[in-house]
Design an enzyme around this catalytic site. Structure first.
Site, PDB file in Angstrom:
ATOM      1  CG  ASP A   1      -0.109  -0.249   2.524  1.00 15.07           C
ATOM      2  OD1 ASP A   1       1.114  -0.003   2.507  1.00 15.07           O
ATOM      3  OD2 ASP A   1      -0.705  -0.683   3.527  1.00 15.07           O
TER       4      ASP A   1
ATOM      5  CD  GLU B   1       0.678  -6.508   2.960  1.00 12.51           C
ATOM      6  OE1 GLU B   1       0.655  -5.281   2.804  1.00 12.51           O
ATOM      7  OE2 GLU B   1       1.492  -7.061   3.735  1.00 12.51           O
TER       8      GLU B   1
ATOM      9  CD  GLU C   1       0.338   4.417   4.593  1.00  9.66           C
ATOM     10  OE1 GLU C   1      -0.612   5.065   5.103  1.00  9.66           O
ATOM     11  OE2 GLU C   1       1.526   4.780   4.689  1.00  9.66           O
TER      12      GLU C   1
ATOM     13  CG  HIS D   1       6.264   4.456   9.841  1.00 10.86           C
ATOM     14  ND1 HIS D   1       5.485   4.573   8.728  1.00 10.86           N
ATOM     15  CD2 HIS D   1       6.310   3.145  10.136  1.00 10.86           C
ATOM     16  CE1 HIS D   1       5.078   3.372   8.348  1.00 10.86           C
ATOM     17  NE2 HIS D   1       5.561   2.482   9.187  1.00 10.86           N
TER      18      HIS D   1
ATOM     19  NE  ARG E   1       3.264  11.180   4.070  1.00 11.75           N
ATOM     20  CZ  ARG E   1       4.385  10.583   3.697  1.00 11.75           C
ATOM     21  NH1 ARG E   1       4.576   9.314   3.987  1.00 11.75           N
ATOM     22  NH2 ARG E   1       5.318  11.235   3.042  1.00 11.75           N
TER      23      ARG E   1
ATOM     24  CG  HIS F   1      10.444   5.755   9.754  1.00 10.83           C
ATOM     25  ND1 HIS F   1      10.641   6.758   8.835  1.00 10.83           N
ATOM     26  CD2 HIS F   1       9.871   4.733   9.068  1.00 10.83           C
ATOM     27  CE1 HIS F   1      10.200   6.356   7.643  1.00 10.83           C
ATOM     28  NE2 HIS F   1       9.722   5.125   7.766  1.00 10.83           N
TER      29      HIS F   1
END
Ligand code: UD1
Ligand code: UDP
Length: 377
Positions: free
Chosen positions: A101, A123, A137, A216, A218, A249
């Site tokens: 994604d 996936e 995503e 991490h 967003r 990250h």
């Protein structure tokens, strides 16, 4: 190359895509008479991608090298799409593989579609049902799914999700290749001996209970991320006998609050992102996993580690249903309470700490290759 040899192109760009596609690339490469396999990395990630390429000994045939520090979604999207046109024109693949994604996955599928090349989505079918969480995503995987011709799903739930969107053909439920990668990695760790891995963490007492942290997303940038860091700080101050290890990250939106709020605490260890074998070894030594990562929600149940998921919704509901994962959101007090409960209530801990494998049994890559061998495209 015989005329029956199929030209396959793998397009990926970030750490998790590389981890999940590496064993599949290897599996296809073990049939050289049947497939000509090339790898194109957008390099949406750089250091974090290269760590994985090194570990799995994958040399990309095309490296678009698009990463720029702190770049926006627009930058990633536009640059990757434009550069992919040249790669598709140079290699003329008959089938393009994308995974998951990320923006690279969506753009890889879009580029192939523009050239009328078939797309296989690995996936496939994960859905949170909320277009802004995880962001971007959820839309990346919906759009990649619409553009794809072959859908390789990790679970029955993901098959059902695709059917709800009227995708009925060429769905193959194989399990997630993340478990293939995990078994491969753990095997290597076992063969090279624990000492090699232990040495990487001087100054951290790995005999103590340890909370392994990653984050991490967003949609959590800004205040939610600060809440997360304050929660970790609060629990770390209360539990001086517990080690908190956080490979941070490289995204500057993550680095800044984490370093500002969490540095300078003796039992909070902020470290660089780890290469994959060191990371899974550390996870196998951990007591609790605190994360918002998709991949960790899949790996930790396999290792019998309770996972507290710092999100409001998840597309990986199977871990929650099996009792090893729990959604705790990004509210400071909720995270503090749930962490403290696991650190103080042995029976609550044991209820979550059980090894289950809802995401696959380590044979996904073999199944995908078998399917592709039998599909006419
Ligand atoms: C990306 C994916 C996300 C995936 C995550 C895995 C998108 C939009 N996001 O998020 O779905 O879960 O990867 O980690 O596709 N950076 C480095 N070096 C690296 C990697 C990143 O310096 O090796 C820094 C750069 O400043 C870069 C920033 O992190 O601009 C953001 O990278 P980006 O790939 O845009 O987003 P991620 O947050 O990593
Ligand atoms: N991982 C790693 N080193 C780290 C942190 C994570 O190799 O320091 C691995 C982890 O085992 C998992 C993957 O990276 O397979 C998860 O990547 P990430 O959390 O960046 O992305 P997501 O899964 O959320 O898309």
């Amino acid at each position: 190359m015989s005329s029956n040899t199929k030209r396959l192109l793998f397009i990926f760009g970030t750490r998790p895509e590389a981890i999940k596609l590496a064993p599949l690339v290897k599996e296809f490469q073990s049939h050289p008479g049947k497939f000509e396999v090339k790898v194109c990395v957008t390099a949406q990630h750089r250091e974090m991608l290269d760590q994985v390429l090194d570990f799995f000994s994958i040399q990309p045939d095309f490296d678009l090298n698009i990463m720029k520090p702190g770049q926006s979604l627009f930058d990633v999207t536009v640059t990757a799409l434009k550069e992919l046109e040249k790669v598709l024109d140079a290699f003329h693949p008959q089938l393009v593989f994308v995974q998951g994604d990320t923006t690279t996955a969506f753009i890889g599928a879009l580029a192939a579609y523009y050239k009328k090349i078939k797309v296989a989505h690995i996936e496939a079918g994960l859905r949170s049902g909320n277009k802004y969480s995880p962001f971007p995503e959820e839309m990346n995987r919906v759009l990649a799914g619409r553009l794809s011709d072959f859908h390789f799903t990790p679970t029955q739930q993901s098959v059902d999700n695709l059917k709800k969107e009227n995708i009925h053909e060429h769905i193959y439920n194989t399990g997630n290749t993340v478990i293939d990668a995990l078994f491969l990695g753990l095997d290597l760790v076992k063969k090279s001996g624990e000492e090699k891995y232990r040495k990487k963490f001087p100054g951290i007492n790995l005999e103590k209970r340890m909370v392994l942290i990653t984050g991490h997303r967003r949609e959590s940038f800004g205040e939610p991320f600060e809440n997360i860091c304050h929660a970790i700080k609060e629990v770390a101050e209360k539990f001086g006998d517990v080690e908190f290890i956080y490979p941070v990250h490289l995204n500057p939106n993550v680095q800044k609050p984490v370093i500002k709020i969490l540095s300078g605490h003796a039992n909070v260890h902020l470290i660089e992102p780890l290469d994959y074998p060191h990371f899974i070894w550390l996870m196998s030594k951990s007591y609790i996993v605190l994360t918002d990562s998709g991949g960790l929600q899949e790996e930790a149940p396999s290792l019998g580690k309770p996972v507290l998921v710092m999100r409001d919704v998840t597309e990986r509901k199977e871990g929650v249903d099996s009792g090893t994962a729990k959604l705790v959101g990004t509210d400071r007090q909720v995270i503090v309470n749930e962490l403290m409960k696991l650190l103080t209530d042995q029976s609550a801990y044991e209820q979550m700490a059980k090894a289950v494998n809802p995401y696959g049994d380590g044979t996904a890559c073999k199944k995908i290759v078998e399917k592709i061998m039998n599909i006419v495209f």
